[in-house]
Design an enzyme around this catalytic site. Structure first.
Site, PDB file in Angstrom:
ATOM      1  N   GLU A   1      -2.364  58.945  15.164  1.00 15.75           N
ATOM      2  CA  GLU A   1      -2.875  58.394  13.918  1.00 15.75           C
ATOM      3  C   GLU A   1      -1.759  58.315  12.874  1.00 15.75           C
ATOM      4  OE1 GLU A   1      -5.793  57.068  13.219  1.00 15.75           O
ATOM      5  OE2 GLU A   1      -6.717  57.434  15.182  1.00 15.75           O
TER       6      GLU A   1
ATOM      7  N   THR B   1       0.895  59.438   9.977  1.00 14.86           N
ATOM      8  CA  THR B   1       1.677  60.595   9.569  1.00 14.86           C
ATOM      9  C   THR B   1       2.623  60.180   8.447  1.00 14.86           C
ATOM     10  OG1 THR B   1       2.923  62.519  10.362  1.00 14.86           O
ATOM     11  CG2 THR B   1       3.641  60.354  11.155  1.00 14.86           C
ATOM     12  N   TYR B   2       3.314  61.182   7.926  1.00 17.85           N
ATOM     13  CA  TYR B   2       4.196  60.995   6.763  1.00 17.85           C
ATOM     14  C   TYR B   2       5.541  61.622   7.066  1.00 17.85           C
ATOM     15  CZ  TYR B   2       5.928  61.790   1.953  1.00 17.85           C
ATOM     16  OH  TYR B   2       6.683  61.835   0.811  1.00 17.85           O
ATOM     17  N   HIS B   3       6.611  60.886   6.750  1.00 15.84           N
ATOM     18  CA  HIS B   3       7.970  61.403   6.879  1.00 15.84           C
ATOM     19  C   HIS B   3       8.627  61.404   5.507  1.00 15.84           C
ATOM     20  CE1 HIS B   3       7.575  61.131  11.188  1.00 15.84           C
ATOM     21  NE2 HIS B   3       7.445  59.825  11.159  1.00 15.84           N
TER      22      HIS B   3
ATOM     23  N   ALA C   1       8.387  65.537  14.791  1.00 21.28           N
ATOM     24  CA  ALA C   1       8.816  65.775  13.414  1.00 21.28           C
ATOM     25  C   ALA C   1       8.487  67.219  13.058  1.00 21.28           C
ATOM     26  CB  ALA C   1       8.111  64.818  12.457  1.00 21.28           C
TER      27      ALA C   1
ATOM     28  N   CYS D   1      -2.473  62.852  10.961  1.00 26.78           N
ATOM     29  CA  CYS D   1      -2.782  62.797  12.395  1.00 26.78           C
ATOM     30  C   CYS D   1      -4.278  62.695  12.653  1.00 26.78           C
ATOM     31  CB  CYS D   1      -2.200  64.008  13.129  1.00 26.78           C
ATOM     32  SG  CYS D   1      -0.413  64.170  12.928  1.00 26.78           S
TER      33      CYS D   1
END
Length: 231
Positions: A85, A87-89, A164, A180
């Site tokens: 799903e 996500t964030y970086h 990550a 996620c």
């Protein structure tokens, strides 16, 4: 869960790249995968880097897990070919993109996901943190907080995307999504337990641990990634 010694001593090129825009790293991966598909016996590759703030969606991810209008996203938003799903970086999060030919290891996606989890679990252990798996979910948790996310794509058993690990990122960006797709489990970072944690040292630990788990010999890459892109 460590690789069978019979597969050990394969060469792996390591690219440690610093802060890289997501689109650029994505193009690097696609170029490396194309090259690997043409040369199945070539050395493996591991990219370790950080991204400026960016949201990414898996191939089949639902927009319902975004808490903002995708047309006016607070940061870049990309739909990719990986599983999983949204996500964030962001800076302070170490991202690993392995380009591996799983035919030379074990052509099994579940095995590969567990190996990536093992890389982060063993890395956390170096810093005195216990990483846990949760049955039915992919990733690694510390005391109930998710500190490592994993999402992959495999083409003819050659991998891209990856993992990550939250070392000391600003977690505010996660508040704008359901990370996620898991609404009832919070996101954490190593710095919550180790305030002075150094991402540069964690990056080195990740590289060493990745090589050990997959039975690889890391070598500095022989050329710059920019040279891999078509002109």
């Amino acid at each position: 869960m460590v690789l069978n010694p019979q597969f050990s001593c394969r060469l792996c090129w390591l690219y440690s790249c610093g802060l890289v825009p997501y689109q650029q790293a994505w193009e690097w991966q696609k170029s490396l995968v194309r090259d690997r598909l043409s040369h199945p016996e070539a050395p493996e590759t591991l990219l370790l880097l950080e991204h400026p703030p960016v949201y990414t969606l898996g191939q089949g991810a639902t927009l319902e897990h975004l808490k903002f209008d995708p047309d006016t996203a607070p940061y870049e938003l990309h739909r990719t070919e990986r599983g999983g799903e949204v996500t964030y970086h962001c800076p302070g999060q170490i991202v690993g993109y392995p380009i591996l030919n799983l035919k030379l290891f074990q052509p099994d996606l579940h095995w590969y996901l567990r190996q990536l989890e093992e890389v982060t679990i063993q890395t956390l252990e170096v810093y005195g943190l216990r990483g846990d798996r949760i049955p039915g979910l992919t990733g690694v948790w510390v005391e109930g907080y998710k500190v490592a996310a994993i999402g992959i794509k495999v083409s003819r058993w050659v991998t891209m995307h990856g993992f990550a690990l939250n070392v000391r990122p600003d977690l505010d960006g996660f508040k704008q999504i359901v990370p996620c797709g898991i609404a009832d489990r919070p996101v954490g970072r190593m710095a919550d337990w180790i305030p002075d944690i150094d991402p540069a040292k964690v990056r080195q630990t990740l590289a060493t641990t990745f090589a050990r788990v997959f039975g690889l010999e890391l070598m500095r890459a022989p050329h710059e990634l920019e040279l891999l892109l078509p002109h």
